[in-house]
Design a protein around this motif. Structure first.
Motif, PDB file in Angstrom:
ATOM      1  N   LEU A  88       0.824  -1.215   0.000  1.00  0.00           N
ATOM      2  CA  LEU A  88       0.000   0.000   0.000  1.00  0.00           C
ATOM      3  C   LEU A  88       0.853   1.257   0.000  1.00  0.00           C
ATOM      4  CD1 LEU A  88      -2.761  -1.125   2.501  1.00  0.00           C
ATOM      5  CD2 LEU A  88      -3.011  -0.781   0.035  1.00  0.00           C
ATOM      6  N   ASN A 120       2.631   1.754  -3.352  1.00  0.00           N
ATOM      7  CA  ASN A 120       1.742   2.227  -4.408  1.00  0.00           C
ATOM      8  C   ASN A 120       1.259   3.646  -4.159  1.00  0.00           C
ATOM      9  OD1 ASN A 120       1.182   0.166  -6.576  1.00  0.00           O
ATOM     10  ND2 ASN A 120       0.973  -1.107  -4.761  1.00  0.00           N
ATOM     11  N   ALA A 121       1.042   3.990  -2.911  1.00  0.00           N
ATOM     12  CA  ALA A 121       0.661   5.371  -2.582  1.00  0.00           C
ATOM     13  C   ALA A 121       1.742   6.316  -3.086  1.00  0.00           C
ATOM     14  CB  ALA A 121       0.481   5.534  -1.079  1.00  0.00           C
ATOM     15  N   MET A 171       1.878   9.814   6.312  1.00  0.00           N
ATOM     16  CA  MET A 171       0.993   8.658   6.187  1.00  0.00           C
ATOM     17  C   MET A 171       1.688   7.378   6.639  1.00  0.00           C
ATOM     18  SD  MET A 171      -1.210   7.236   2.960  1.00  0.00           S
ATOM     19  CE  MET A 171      -2.335   8.616   3.147  1.00  0.00           C
ATOM     20  N   ARG A 179       1.987   7.271  10.447  1.00  0.00           N
ATOM     21  CA  ARG A 179       0.691   6.935  11.018  1.00  0.00           C
ATOM     22  C   ARG A 179       0.347   5.460  10.785  1.00  0.00           C
ATOM     23  NH1 ARG A 179      -3.617  10.834  11.383  1.00  0.00           N
ATOM     24  NH2 ARG A 179      -2.889  12.980  11.584  1.00  0.00           N
ATOM     25  N   ILE A 200     -10.462  10.887  -7.231  1.00  0.00           N
ATOM     26  CA  ILE A 200      -9.682  11.437  -6.126  1.00  0.00           C
ATOM     27  C   ILE A 200     -10.401  12.636  -5.519  1.00  0.00           C
ATOM     28  CG2 ILE A 200      -7.536  12.655  -5.555  1.00  0.00           C
ATOM     29  CD1 ILE A 200      -6.160  10.776  -7.594  1.00  0.00           C
ATOM     30  N   ASP A 253      -8.325  14.474  11.328  1.00  0.00           N
ATOM     31  CA  ASP A 253      -7.204  15.402  11.449  1.00  0.00           C
ATOM     32  C   ASP A 253      -6.334  15.240  10.212  1.00  0.00           C
ATOM     33  OD1 ASP A 253      -4.980  16.927  12.213  1.00  0.00           O
ATOM     34  OD2 ASP A 253      -4.093  15.221  13.282  1.00  0.00           O
ATOM     35  N   ASP A 283      -3.553  18.003   4.648  1.00  0.00           N
ATOM     36  CA  ASP A 283      -3.771  18.333   3.241  1.00  0.00           C
ATOM     37  C   ASP A 283      -4.680  17.280   2.605  1.00  0.00           C
ATOM     38  OD1 ASP A 283      -3.593  18.731   0.496  1.00  0.00           O
ATOM     39  OD2 ASP A 283      -1.511  19.402   0.601  1.00  0.00           O
ATOM     40  N   LEU A 324      -3.935  15.929  -0.953  1.00  0.00           N
ATOM     41  CA  LEU A 324      -2.782  15.042  -1.056  1.00  0.00           C
ATOM     42  C   LEU A 324      -3.054  13.690  -0.397  1.00  0.00           C
ATOM     43  CD1 LEU A 324       0.691  16.751  -0.556  1.00  0.00           C
ATOM     44  CD2 LEU A 324       0.036  15.007  -2.217  1.00  0.00           C
ATOM     45  N   VAL A 325      -3.700  13.718   0.748  1.00  0.00           N
ATOM     46  CA  VAL A 325      -4.020  12.455   1.422  1.00  0.00           C
ATOM     47  C   VAL A 325      -4.958  11.627   0.548  1.00  0.00           C
ATOM     48  CG1 VAL A 325      -5.144  11.411   3.423  1.00  0.00           C
ATOM     49  CG2 VAL A 325      -3.617  13.348   3.741  1.00  0.00           C
ATOM     50  N   THR A 364      -5.066  11.710  -2.725  1.00  0.00           N
ATOM     51  CA  THR A 364      -4.228  11.184  -3.803  1.00  0.00           C
ATOM     52  C   THR A 364      -3.461   9.950  -3.343  1.00  0.00           C
ATOM     53  OG1 THR A 364      -3.958  13.403  -4.730  1.00  0.00           O
ATOM     54  CG2 THR A 364      -2.359  11.748  -5.410  1.00  0.00           C
ATOM     55  N   LEU A 365      -2.901  10.037  -2.148  1.00  0.00           N
ATOM     56  CA  LEU A 365      -2.116   8.915  -1.637  1.00  0.00           C
ATOM     57  C   LEU A 365      -2.989   7.692  -1.373  1.00  0.00           C
ATOM     58  CD1 LEU A 365       0.233  10.847   0.796  1.00  0.00           C
ATOM     59  CD2 LEU A 365       0.876   9.730  -1.343  1.00  0.00           C
ATOM     60  N   LEU A 366      -4.096   7.906  -0.700  1.00  0.00           N
ATOM     61  CA  LEU A 366      -4.967   6.779  -0.384  1.00  0.00           C
ATOM     62  C   LEU A 366      -5.526   6.140  -1.652  1.00  0.00           C
ATOM     63  CD1 LEU A 366      -7.046   7.899   2.731  1.00  0.00           C
ATOM     64  CD2 LEU A 366      -5.305   6.107   2.597  1.00  0.00           C
ATOM     65  N   ASN A 403      -4.213   6.117  -4.640  1.00  0.00           N
ATOM     66  CA  ASN A 403      -3.172   5.355  -5.325  1.00  0.00           C
ATOM     67  C   ASN A 403      -2.775   4.100  -4.567  1.00  0.00           C
ATOM     68  OD1 ASN A 403      -2.195   6.626  -7.928  1.00  0.00           O
ATOM     69  ND2 ASN A 403      -2.271   8.415  -6.593  1.00  0.00           N
ATOM     70  N   ALA A 404      -2.767   4.173  -3.246  1.00  0.00           N
ATOM     71  CA  ALA A 404      -2.482   2.980  -2.444  1.00  0.00           C
ATOM     72  C   ALA A 404      -3.495   1.895  -2.794  1.00  0.00           C
ATOM     73  CB  ALA A 404      -2.547   3.308  -0.956  1.00  0.00           C
ATOM     74  N   MET A 422      -5.244   1.560   7.077  1.00  0.00           N
ATOM     75  CA  MET A 422      -4.313   2.639   6.738  1.00  0.00           C
ATOM     76  C   MET A 422      -5.052   3.971   6.638  1.00  0.00           C
ATOM     77  SD  MET A 422      -1.588   3.042   3.630  1.00  0.00           S
ATOM     78  CE  MET A 422      -0.545   1.796   4.390  1.00  0.00           C
ATOM     79  N   ALA A 476      -4.559   7.274   8.829  1.00  0.00           N
ATOM     80  CA  ALA A 476      -4.124   8.485   8.129  1.00  0.00           C
ATOM     81  C   ALA A 476      -4.948   9.699   8.520  1.00  0.00           C
ATOM     82  CB  ALA A 476      -4.188   8.275   6.615  1.00  0.00           C
TER      83      ALA A 476
END
Lengths: 207, 207
Positions: free
Chosen positions: A159, A162-163, A189, A192, B132, B149, B152, B155-156, B158-160, B162-163, B189, B193
Motif C-alpha cells: 500500500l 503504491n501510494a 501517512m 501513522r 480522487i 485530522d 492536506d 494530497l491524502v 491522492t495517496l490513499l 493510489n495505495a 491505513m 491516516a
DNA sequence: ACCTGAACACCGTTCAAGT
DNA sequence: ACCTGAACACCGTTCAAGT
C-alpha cells in the motif's frame, strides 16, 4: 586508400549494451510508443536485422530496459538503506521514502515512458516486487524492534509503495515545490500507518 | 426476392455506441494491444472506413472507452456515497473504500486492459482525478465535522487512492481471499491516516 | 561468428465512389 | 447524410547472402 570496410563485428555483450543504451536514449526523448526499430538500429549504427540477433522483438528490448532500470533503482535504494542509522526505524522509514521519491523523480521521463506507455505489464511484472520487498523488510525490522505496530507488513508495504509511486506520477506534472509537500505527506501517512496506537487512540478509531 | 441490400444507415449516436460496445467486448477479451480496427469493424458489422467517421484513430476510441468506464465507476461511487449514513465519517470512509475496491475488482479485465496496457496516459489524464476529488470531499467533510485530522486532504486523497488502486492491481493476480485482507488493510491505513492524534501519540511519532 | 539490408506481412489510415 | 472497401503508407520481422 582501401575501399574495403573494416569488420563490424563486436563482442555480443558490448553490442547488446549499445543497443540498450540507444534504446534508452530514444525512449527517454520520445517515449516508447513512437519508437521505431529503425531508429534504434541507426542510433546504434547497425543494420535493421542485427537488432533481432540480440532481442526477440520490440517488446523484448523494452522489457530488458525496464529490468535494467528497476535493478538500477533497487541498487540506489539498497545503498541509501545501508547508509541509514540502524536503530531509528521511524527515521529509516521516512528517509527511505524521501530517497525513493527523489530517485524516481530524477528518472522521470525514462520511467514514465517505460512503465506507463505502451508496454506495461501488470505491476507484479514491473520490477516493483523487489522494491516492495525491500520496504517490507524495513517495516518488519521496525516491528521486531518493537517500534512499529503492523498487522501485515507485506500488505502495508504494498500500500505505501503504491501510494508513493502513484502519487509521484500524479504530482510530477505539477510545479516543483509540490514534490516536497508530497514527501512530507507520504512520510506522515507512513508514520501513522506503522505507529503503535495508545488505548485512547484505539478507541477513537471506531469499527 | 429483392437483391438490393437495405440501407445500412443508423443514427450517429447509436452507431457510435455500437462501435464502443464492440470495442469494449474485444478489449476485455483480448486486451488493447492486439486489438485491430478490422476486428472492431467486423464485430460492429460495418466497413473498415466507417470506423474513421466516428473516431479519429485507434487511440481515440480507447480514450473514449476509458472515459466511459471512468464515468460509470464514478456514478457507482456517487451512488454508494449517497447511501452511507451522513454523520459517521469514519464509517463513510471505510465503506467507500470497500465499495471502490469491489467495483474495481468487478471490472478487472476491462480496467486492466484500458489503464495498464498499450494506451495509458499519465494518471492525471486517466479519469482518476474525479475519483480522487470525491475521496477528498469525504475527507474534508470529516475534517469539518471535527472527526478527522488531515493537513492536506487533497494530497491524502491522492495517496490513499493510489495505495488502493495500485494494490488492487497487484493483488488481483492472487487468490480471492486476498481481496478481503486488502480491504481491511486499506481501511486500517485510511483510518490511521485521518485520525486525530493524542498528545501521547504525537510524541511517539518523532520528527 | 557476427552482420547486412532487401523483401515480406500486417495493420492503421485515407479516399474515391456508392446509396 | 451516412457508408463502403480497395489502395496506400508505415513499420515489425524474416531470411538469403556477405565478411
Amino acid at each position: 586508400m582501401p575501399s574495403a570496410r573494416t569488420s563490424r563485428t563486436l563482442p555480443p555483450e558490448i553490442r547488446r549494451t549499445a543497443i540498450l543504451d540507444a534504446t534508452r536514449k530514444l525512449v527517454s526523448e520520445h517515449g516508447a510508443a513512437e519508437l521505431t526499430i529503425e531508429e534504434i538500429t541507426s542510433a546504434a549504427d547497425i543494420a535493421k536485422g542485427t537488432f533481432y540477433l540480440y532481442f526477440k522483438s520490440k517488446h523484448d528490448v523494452l522489457v530488458a530496459l525496464r529490468d535494467r532500470l528497476a535493478a538500477e533503482i533497487l541498487a540506489d535504494h539498497e545503498a541509501a538503506l545501508a547508509a541509514l542509522p540502524p536503530d531509528d526505524h521511524t527515521g529509516r522509514l521516512t528517509q527511505w521514502l524521501r530517497l525513493a521519491i527523489e530517485s524516481r523523480v530524477r528518472r522521470a521521463s525514462l520511467h514514465d515512458a517505460l512503465f506507463h506507455s505502451g508496454h506495461a505489464e501488470p505491476a507484479a511484472a514491473r520490477g516493483a516486487d523487489s522494491h516492495i520487498a525491500m520496504l517490507a523488510r524495513l517495516l518488519e525490522e521496525g516491528a521486531t524492534a518493537g517500534q512499529f505496530d503492523i498487522a501485515d507488513p507485506e500488505l502495508v508495504a504494498t500500500l505505501l509503495y503504491n501510494a508513493m509511486h502513484g502519487a509521484v506520477q500524479q504530482v510530477l506534472a505539477q510545479p516543483d515545490d509540490k514534490i516536497e509537500r508530497l514527501v512530507r505527506a507520504v512520510q506522515d501517512m507512513a508514520v501513522r500507518a506503522v505507529m503503535p496506537l495508545t488505548v485512547d487512540t484505539r478507541r477513537q478509531r471506531g469499527q
